[in-house]
Design a protein around this motif. Structure first.
Motif, PDB file in Angstrom:
ATOM      1  N   ASP A  37      -2.395  -2.613   4.403  1.00  0.00           N
ATOM      2  CA  ASP A  37      -3.460  -1.632   4.182  1.00  0.00           C
ATOM      3  C   ASP A  37      -4.048  -1.104   5.478  1.00  0.00           C
ATOM      4  OD1 ASP A  37      -3.088  -2.017   1.489  1.00  0.00           O
ATOM      5  OD2 ASP A  37      -4.978  -3.107   1.177  1.00  0.00           O
ATOM      6  N   GLU A  66      -7.851   1.478  -2.529  1.00  0.00           N
ATOM      7  CA  GLU A  66      -8.356   0.672  -3.646  1.00  0.00           C
ATOM      8  C   GLU A  66      -7.751   1.151  -4.974  1.00  0.00           C
ATOM      9  OE1 GLU A  66     -12.612   0.367  -5.867  1.00  0.00           O
ATOM     10  OE2 GLU A  66     -12.668   0.150  -3.693  1.00  0.00           O
ATOM     11  N   HIS A  69      -4.166   0.011  -5.345  1.00  0.00           N
ATOM     12  CA  HIS A  69      -4.016  -1.389  -5.749  1.00  0.00           C
ATOM     13  C   HIS A  69      -4.352  -1.582  -7.227  1.00  0.00           C
ATOM     14  CE1 HIS A  69      -2.859  -3.147  -1.982  1.00  0.00           C
ATOM     15  NE2 HIS A  69      -3.826  -2.494  -1.363  1.00  0.00           N
ATOM     16  N   GLN A  70      -5.319  -0.839  -7.729  1.00  0.00           N
ATOM     17  CA  GLN A  70      -5.725  -0.988  -9.124  1.00  0.00           C
ATOM     18  C   GLN A  70      -4.749  -0.319 -10.094  1.00  0.00           C
ATOM     19  OE1 GLN A  70      -9.659   0.709  -9.164  1.00  0.00           O
ATOM     20  NE2 GLN A  70     -10.598  -1.117  -8.303  1.00  0.00           N
ATOM     21  N   ALA A  73      -0.058  -0.070  -7.838  1.00  0.00           N
ATOM     22  CA  ALA A  73       0.676  -1.296  -7.502  1.00  0.00           C
ATOM     23  C   ALA A  73       1.278  -1.987  -8.727  1.00  0.00           C
ATOM     24  CB  ALA A  73      -0.206  -2.244  -6.711  1.00  0.00           C
TER      25      ALA A  73
END
Length: 109
Positions: A37, A66, A69-70, A73
């Motif tokens: 990141d 963010e 990732h939520q 990913a």
């Protein structure tokens, strides 16, 4: 076909998979350019200095990471479960990354 940044959610991946099947196509692989990141954030901040994009600021960039990732990913697990996932070192030079991708594509052919 090469898709960059799509699908962004598992729901999109499922719909995309169904759409491909309906049309007689299949996805062969998903390559992830694995990059920490902090490296991504540094690169985007550097881009901000030359791009002039108003949304390339630290707060917005961190929010993008963010959201990745939520929402995005988990798409990796969707393709890992189908044995289609290949990680590629995203910290290589542009040339090195391009070569790594080319090598993986060649291996598929």
């Amino acid at each position: 076909f090469i898709f960059d940044g799509f699908p962004r959610t598992v729901a999109q991946a499922e719909i995309f998979d169904d759409l491909l099947k309906e049309r007689g196509y299949k996805l062969d692989a998903l390559f992830e350019l694995v990059t920490p990141d902090e490296v991504l954030i540094e690169r985007m901040l550097s881009r901000a200095q030359t791009s002039g994009r108003a949304d390339d600021n630290p707060e917005t960039i961190r929010k993008r990471v963010e959201v990745y990732h939520q929402q995005t990913a988990p798409v990796l697990d969707f393709y890992k479960a189908r044995s289609m996932y290949t990680p590629i070192d995203g910290t290589l030079s542009i040339e090195g990354t391009a070569q790594a991708v080319a090598d993986e594509v060649a291996a598929l052919l």
